[in-house]
Design an enzyme around this catalytic site. Structure first.
Site, PDB file in Angstrom:
ATOM      1  N   ASP A  54      -2.298   9.800   3.867  1.00  0.00           N
ATOM      2  CA  ASP A  54      -2.652   8.327   4.034  1.00  0.00           C
ATOM      3  C   ASP A  54      -1.797   7.866   2.633  1.00  0.00           C
ATOM      4  OD1 ASP A  54      -3.338   5.794   3.875  1.00  0.00           O
ATOM      5  OD2 ASP A  54      -5.109   6.256   4.767  1.00  0.00           O
TER       6      ASP A  54
ATOM      7  N   LYS B  50      -0.586  -0.658  -0.249  1.00  0.00           N
ATOM      8  CA  LYS B  50      -0.972  -1.716  -1.037  1.00  0.00           C
ATOM      9  C   LYS B  50      -1.055  -1.123  -2.676  1.00  0.00           C
ATOM     10  CE  LYS B  50      -2.810  -4.752   2.619  1.00  0.00           C
ATOM     11  NZ  LYS B  50      -4.046  -5.403   2.942  1.00  0.00           N
TER      12      LYS B  50
END
Length: 233
Positions: A138, A142
């Site tokens: 992952d 952000k």
């Protein structure tokens, strides 16, 4: 123990644990895989090779195996290597379980763990692993979530502890910021050395690389994957 659990809860390197509800056959396959191959951390870990019913020449660890495409390929390629696959996402573990069920059940050289990889890394004995694979983790794109990226100093310390001298940490991603992040963190860690010898090395897939659905999606969307290998010095 409660304090340790609280600390781990803040690390949160993975997202959701469940996706679509499993079908009965998937449920059965998952239960069979976990019954046969699940690693339990409530026992001592003095000899990791003893987890496998047949002798293994070395042990590899794949963290976050997704649907298991790479792990299944490597299991077949290296029958005398013990593999530990970590995947906290239930549907990913179920996909692997369904695949091995179709092949007659979990192979003897496979063990799995379905929770936080950091707990497993802390449980493993020192210098017990030949290779750690972290493939398309992952990316937490952000900036405010970058602290949740699995590659960090603490986890590189964990890798360096469990890897044998001369062992390897392999990292693949299609996210430029995470690739740069990993290069910078590994360059700053005294236990790791990037193995690239030419500009093309890090865009060349690993030997026997089967491809993954995540990689196929990245290529369709115009992103170029990178395949990094770091030596445990």
């Amino acid at each position: 123990m409660a304090e340790e659990r609280r600390k781990r809860a803040t690390e949160a390197f993975f997202g959701r644990r469940h996706g679509k509800r499993l079908r009965p056959r998937q449920d059965a396959a998952l239960a069979a895989l976990l019954d046969r191959a699940l690693i339990k951390l409530d026992v001592a870990s003095h000899d990791v090779a003893a987890l496998f019913p047949s002798p293994v020449e070395r042990i590899r660890l794949e963290i976050g195996f997704g649907g298991g495409e790479h792990l299944l390929s490597e299991l077949a390629r290296y029958p005398h290597t013990g593999f530990i696959g970590v995947e906290p996402f239930v549907n990913g573990m179920a996909k692997l379980a369904s695949a091995v069920d179709e092949q007659g059940g979990a192979p003897a050289n496979l063990r799995v763990y379905n929770d936080d990889a950091t707990a497993l890394l802390d449980w493993l004995p020192e210098a017990s692993i030949a290779e750690v694979d972290l493939l398309y983790p992952d990316p937490w794109p952000k900036k405010k979530h970058w602290k949740r990226r699995f590659v960090n100093r603490a986890n590189l310390d964990r890798f360096s502890r469990v890897l044998k001298p001369g062992g390897r940490f392999r990292f693949a991603s299609d996210i430029d910021t995470y690739i740069d992040w990993t290069l910078l963190h590994c360059e700053a860690h005294p236990a790791f050395r990037w193995e690239a010898e030419s500009a093309d090395d890090w865009h060349t897939p690993y030997a026997g690389w089967p491809g993954t659905r995540y990689e196929a999606k990245a290529i369709r969307e115009g992103r170029t994957p990178a395949y990094l290998t770091f030596l445990r010095v």
